[in-house]
Design an enzyme around this catalytic site. Structure first.
Site, PDB file in Angstrom:
ATOM      1  N   LEU A   1      63.963  74.329  28.986  1.00  0.00           N
ATOM      2  CA  LEU A   1      62.874  75.187  28.529  1.00  0.00           C
ATOM      3  C   LEU A   1      62.097  74.475  27.424  1.00  0.00           C
ATOM      4  O   LEU A   1      62.682  73.885  26.513  1.00  0.00           O
ATOM      5  CB  LEU A   1      63.420  76.513  28.002  1.00  0.00           C
ATOM      6  CG  LEU A   1      63.955  77.493  29.053  1.00  0.00           C
ATOM      7  CD1 LEU A   1      64.665  78.660  28.384  1.00  0.00           C
ATOM      8  CD2 LEU A   1      62.840  77.993  29.962  1.00  0.00           C
TER       9      LEU A   1
ATOM     10  N   HIS B   1      67.652  74.470  15.735  1.00  0.00           N
ATOM     11  CA  HIS B   1      67.937  73.213  16.427  1.00  0.00           C
ATOM     12  C   HIS B   1      69.099  72.520  15.715  1.00  0.00           C
ATOM     13  O   HIS B   1      69.008  71.365  15.293  1.00  0.00           O
ATOM     14  CB  HIS B   1      66.696  72.321  16.463  1.00  0.00           C
ATOM     15  CG  HIS B   1      65.663  72.808  17.439  1.00  0.00           C
ATOM     16  ND1 HIS B   1      65.725  72.509  18.784  1.00  0.00           N
ATOM     17  CD2 HIS B   1      64.570  73.582  17.261  1.00  0.00           C
ATOM     18  CE1 HIS B   1      64.690  73.077  19.390  1.00  0.00           C
ATOM     19  NE2 HIS B   1      63.980  73.740  18.495  1.00  0.00           N
TER      20      HIS B   1
ATOM     21  N   ASP C   1      56.667  81.548  20.686  1.00  0.00           N
ATOM     22  CA  ASP C   1      56.910  80.134  20.989  1.00  0.00           C
ATOM     23  C   ASP C   1      55.944  79.669  22.076  1.00  0.00           C
ATOM     24  O   ASP C   1      56.270  78.819  22.913  1.00  0.00           O
ATOM     25  CB  ASP C   1      58.362  79.908  21.423  1.00  0.00           C
ATOM     26  CG  ASP C   1      58.817  78.458  21.255  1.00  0.00           C
ATOM     27  OD1 ASP C   1      58.189  77.731  20.475  1.00  0.00           O
ATOM     28  OD2 ASP C   1      59.793  78.063  21.925  1.00  0.00           O
TER      29      ASP C   1
END
Length: 390
Positions: A310, A197, A277
């Site tokens: 997403l 990220h 995930d």
């Protein structure tokens, strides 16, 4: 299960090689070895699995939820137990329940729950993954930007202290929102530091690796891309040999062509490994759920916010193995390693996980020839049997 147990009649993949006409012998939650039937002790319990395949149990380092539970919504031992049990149905025998960026109070509660789960020896619980809150707003993905913040001394102290009470603790950070000194302190305490990220360039990532970062969170997603002038985090993940990148192989997060390119480009010794995930709907019929007050929708094999972003993945680890083998074209043995041995390598647990050799944990999956689950075993005990779902 007490005493020695031998599973016979199956083809066994030990993490390196297949064994035919052999038996898997285990005792006290550990693998004794892969032996000929004549070498099985007379006192051992015999289980016949003729025609099946036995492979190392899957290790998932990024699991947000499952079985209707999201760690952010239920940070307690029962929630962790439910998540682990949900993933055992799909061959995962060791996982890191993952907290998505949340409040300081929720982080504290999750750490306390993880320590309690460790003490309770919850089957399949390996440790925790704190994905945030020290990330980049520019590459936030589904993380709530209002909760993203730099790392403070109290955050560092809390995380270092938590590592002493857990077998494994992983933390995803953006190198632009932490200092290299903080990364060094985390790594020095045994915390697995993963980069993700992030909008950082190659040089910044390299500096974080020099400070002790070793993993990359979900390669390609929520990070600066590979460019012809700036390699970005994607370029760094593939070029810097010390980095182990996780990959979501659900067919949506990363195109199979891009996966093949990454596999060819990755410099070792670090290797690309699989993560799910996964979120709370795994193993349920849920059509939506909530994260930090926002609704996430389950549609067409994807989990998204209302704007289409997403938000985690709607996939289990065995399905990721199938995607890698059937759609990406990876040999089955390599796909299995990506789900077991390589994540174990990434967090320094190859002495316990990822192989079916002497002294390793008796964590394994029994599959049929179509790669469907027959049984999952954790620490020498049957954790799931097909056909016993509620």
């Amino acid at each position: 299960m007490s005493g020695a147990t031998a599973i016979t009649g199956a083809q066994i993949f030990d993490g390196d090689l297949w064994h035919d006409e052999a038996s898997l012998l285990m005792e006290d939650g550990k693998i004794v070895g892969i032996v000929h039937e004549r070498d099985i002790p007379l006192s051992a319990t015999m289980i016949s699995m003729d025609g099946a395949r036995i492979v190392p149990g899957f290790v998932d380092l990024q699991v947000n939820g499952g079985g209707g539970v999201l760690l952010n919504e239920k940070p307690d031992v029962d929630g962790i137990r439910t998540i682990c049990a949900a993933h055992a149905r799909y061959g995962t025998t060791a996982l890191l329940p993952t907290l998505i960026t949340d409040t300081p109070e929720m982080t504290r509660r999750t750490i306390d729950a993880g320590i309690a789960a460790h003490r309770a020896a919850v089957p399949g619980f390996l440790g925790l993954h704190l994905e945030g809150p020290h990330l980049s707003i520019a590459r936030k993905g589904a993380h709530d930007p209002a909760l993203i913040r730099p790392m403070e001394p109290a955050d560092l102290e809390q995380t270092v202290a938590a590592r002493a009470d857990l077998d494994a603790l992983m933390m995803t950070v953006a190198p632009e929102n932490v200092t290299n000194e903080q990364i060094s302190a985390l790594a020095g305490a045994g915390v697995t530091v993963s980069l993700g990220h992030s909008d950082s360039g190659y040089a910044t990532v390299a500096g974080a690796v020099a400070a002790g970062a070793r993993l990359v969170t979900h390669l390609y997603n929520a990070m600066s891309p590979l460019g012809h002038r700036e390699p970005g985090m994607v370029g760094a993940a593939l070029d810097i040999g010390m980095l182990h990148p996780g990959l979501i192989a659900d067919g949506f997060h990363v195109n199979p062509v891009s996966i093949r390119v990454a596999l060819r480009a990755k410099k070792g010794p670090g290797r690309i490994f699989l993560v799910t995930d996964a979120m709370s709907p795994l193993g349920t019929q849920m059509t939506h759920f909530h994260l930090n007050g926002r609704t996430i929708y389950r549609r067409d094999g994807k989990l998204t916010l209302a704007d289409g972003t997403l938000a985690g993945a709607d996939i289990d680890m065995l399905s990721c193995v199938r995607v890698m083998h059937e759609k990406v074209g990876v040999d089955l043995e390599e796909a299995l390693r990506m789900a077991s041995l390589y994540p174990a390598e990434a967090i320094g647990m190859t002495g316990r996980k990822g192989r079916l050799t002497h002294g390793h944990d008796a964590d394994f999956v029994i599959l049929d020839n179509d790669l469907s689950i027959i049984q999952t075993w954790i620490a020498g005990n049957e954790a799931y049997r097909a056909g016993t779902d509620d």
